[in-house]
Design a protein around this motif. Structure first.
Motif, mmCIF file in Angstrom:
data_model
loop_
_atom_site.group_PDB
_atom_site.id
_atom_site.type_symbol
_atom_site.label_atom_id
_atom_site.label_comp_id
_atom_site.label_asym_id
_atom_site.label_seq_id
_atom_site.Cartn_x
_atom_site.Cartn_y
_atom_site.Cartn_z
ATOM 1 N N THR A 49 19.936 -35.443 33.272
ATOM 2 C CA THR A 49 19.325 -34.169 32.909
ATOM 3 C C THR A 49 19.559 -33.889 31.427
ATOM 4 O O THR A 49 20.538 -34.354 30.844
ATOM 5 C CB THR A 49 19.896 -32.995 33.728
ATOM 6 O OG1 THR A 49 21.301 -32.919 33.496
ATOM 7 C CG2 THR A 49 19.620 -33.157 35.199
ATOM 8 N N THR A 50 18.636 -33.138 30.861
ATOM 9 C CA THR A 50 18.810 -32.617 29.514
ATOM 10 C C THR A 50 18.667 -31.111 29.594
ATOM 11 O O THR A 50 17.949 -30.593 30.454
ATOM 12 C CB THR A 50 17.758 -33.187 28.533
ATOM 13 O OG1 THR A 50 16.446 -32.912 29.040
ATOM 14 C CG2 THR A 50 17.924 -34.684 28.353
ATOM 15 N N THR A 51 19.375 -30.426 28.735
ATOM 16 C CA THR A 51 19.291 -28.969 28.713
ATOM 17 C C THR A 51 18.849 -28.517 27.330
ATOM 18 O O THR A 51 19.105 -29.183 26.331
ATOM 19 C CB THR A 51 20.644 -28.310 29.048
ATOM 20 O OG1 THR A 51 21.624 -28.783 28.123
ATOM 21 C CG2 THR A 51 21.076 -28.619 30.456
ATOM 22 N N SER A 52 18.168 -27.397 27.311
ATOM 23 C CA SER A 52 17.779 -26.792 26.041
ATOM 24 C C SER A 52 17.983 -25.296 26.163
ATOM 25 O O SER A 52 17.993 -24.739 27.254
ATOM 26 C CB SER A 52 16.316 -27.116 25.710
ATOM 27 O OG SER A 52 15.464 -26.609 26.701
ATOM 28 N N GLY A 53 18.157 -24.667 25.035
ATOM 29 C CA GLY A 53 18.409 -23.243 25.028
ATOM 30 C C GLY A 53 19.894 -22.972 24.931
ATOM 31 O O GLY A 53 20.674 -23.791 24.461
ATOM 32 N N GLY A 54 20.291 -21.833 25.401
ATOM 33 C CA GLY A 54 21.689 -21.436 25.330
ATOM 34 C C GLY A 54 21.870 -20.313 24.333
ATOM 35 O O GLY A 54 20.933 -19.896 23.653
ATOM 36 N N GLY A 55 23.064 -19.827 24.228
ATOM 37 C CA GLY A 55 23.311 -18.684 23.346
ATOM 38 C C GLY A 55 22.604 -17.472 23.898
ATOM 39 O O GLY A 55 22.832 -17.055 25.026
ATOM 40 N N ASP A 56 21.700 -16.915 23.114
ATOM 41 C CA ASP A 56 20.932 -15.747 23.556
ATOM 42 C C ASP A 56 19.678 -16.146 24.318
ATOM 43 O O ASP A 56 19.039 -15.316 24.944
ATOM 44 C CB ASP A 56 20.524 -14.894 22.356
ATOM 45 C CG ASP A 56 21.732 -14.230 21.709
ATOM 46 O OD1 ASP A 56 22.749 -14.075 22.405
ATOM 47 O OD2 ASP A 56 21.646 -13.881 20.519
ATOM 48 N N ALA A 57 19.301 -17.442 24.253
ATOM 49 C CA ALA A 57 18.075 -17.916 24.905
ATOM 50 C C ALA A 57 18.370 -18.395 26.322
ATOM 51 O O ALA A 57 19.499 -18.764 26.653
ATOM 52 C CB ALA A 57 17.445 -19.042 24.102
ATOM 53 N N MET A 58 17.329 -18.396 27.145
ATOM 54 C CA MET A 58 17.444 -18.894 28.502
ATOM 55 C C MET A 58 17.682 -20.409 28.471
ATOM 56 O O MET A 58 17.073 -21.119 27.674
ATOM 57 C CB MET A 58 16.154 -18.587 29.269
ATOM 58 C CG MET A 58 16.210 -18.992 30.719
ATOM 59 S SD MET A 58 14.697 -18.558 31.595
ATOM 60 C CE MET A 58 13.605 -19.840 31.042
ATOM 61 N N VAL A 59 18.550 -20.894 29.316
ATOM 62 C CA VAL A 59 18.833 -22.323 29.393
ATOM 63 C C VAL A 59 17.862 -22.960 30.378
ATOM 64 O O VAL A 59 17.638 -22.446 31.469
ATOM 65 C CB VAL A 59 20.285 -22.576 29.848
ATOM 66 C CG1 VAL A 59 20.543 -24.053 30.046
ATOM 67 C CG2 VAL A 59 21.261 -21.986 28.857
ATOM 68 N N SER A 60 17.256 -24.083 29.971
ATOM 69 C CA SER A 60 16.365 -24.799 30.869
ATOM 70 C C SER A 60 16.850 -26.236 31.004
ATOM 71 O O SER A 60 17.307 -26.838 30.030
ATOM 72 C CB SER A 60 14.932 -24.717 30.352
ATOM 73 O OG SER A 60 14.462 -25.925 29.901
#
Length: 153
Positions: A49-60
């Motif tokens: 899996t790879t994740t993107s986002g985080g911090g103030d953004a939604m993680v996908s």
């Protein structure tokens, strides 16, 4: 300063056009693989899996699979596919469909032309609305600056 209100939306328009082109290209590749009629048994070599986002953004999170199969001509082909089934784990055997001229464009997704068309259409509609918003913004900014030029000495 005025140019900034044209440059930023233009860059956004270019990015949206590239994204739309990518969606159409991948949709066409999957459709060609389904329509070719060529199938092979492939082994799942890896799943991650790879994740993107985080911090103030939604993680996908996106699931990826790496498959390997042999074409009818005896050529070994390895390809990676995003968004596959979560039930496929390394070592599983799955049926892949591929076009004869480009077996590296294979897919392990089961044929579902309606679902593919609906997903592609929704993404293109979103991109179209986004692009229309960029153009409307530029038209509004142009009108605002035109009025300001007429009113101010």
């Amino acid at each position: 300063m005025e140019a900034l209100f044209y440059i930023v939306p233009t860059i956004m328009l270019v990015l949206v056009l590239f994204a739309a082109f990518g969606v159409l290209r991948r949709s066409r590749e999957i459709s060609r693989a389904w329509q070719s009629g060529l199938t092979a048994e492939a082994r799942c070599l890896n799943a991650y899996t790879t994740t993107s986002g985080g911090g103030d953004a939604m993680v996908s999170t996106t699931l990826h699979h790496v498959y390997e199969f042999t074409t009818r001509e005896g050529r070994a082909v390895r390809f990676e596919e995003r968004g596959g089934s979560a039930t496929v784990v390394p070592g599983d055997i799955v049926t892949v469909r591929y076009p004869a001229d480009r077996p590296e464009k294979a897919t392990a997704r089961p044929p579902a032309q309606g679902k593919l068309a609906a997903g592609t259409g929704c993404l293109l509609a979103f991109f179209g609305v986004f692009a229309a918003g960029c153009v409307a913004f530029m038209i509004g900014v142009h009108a605002m600056f035109s009025i300001a030029d007429d009113v101010l000495p």
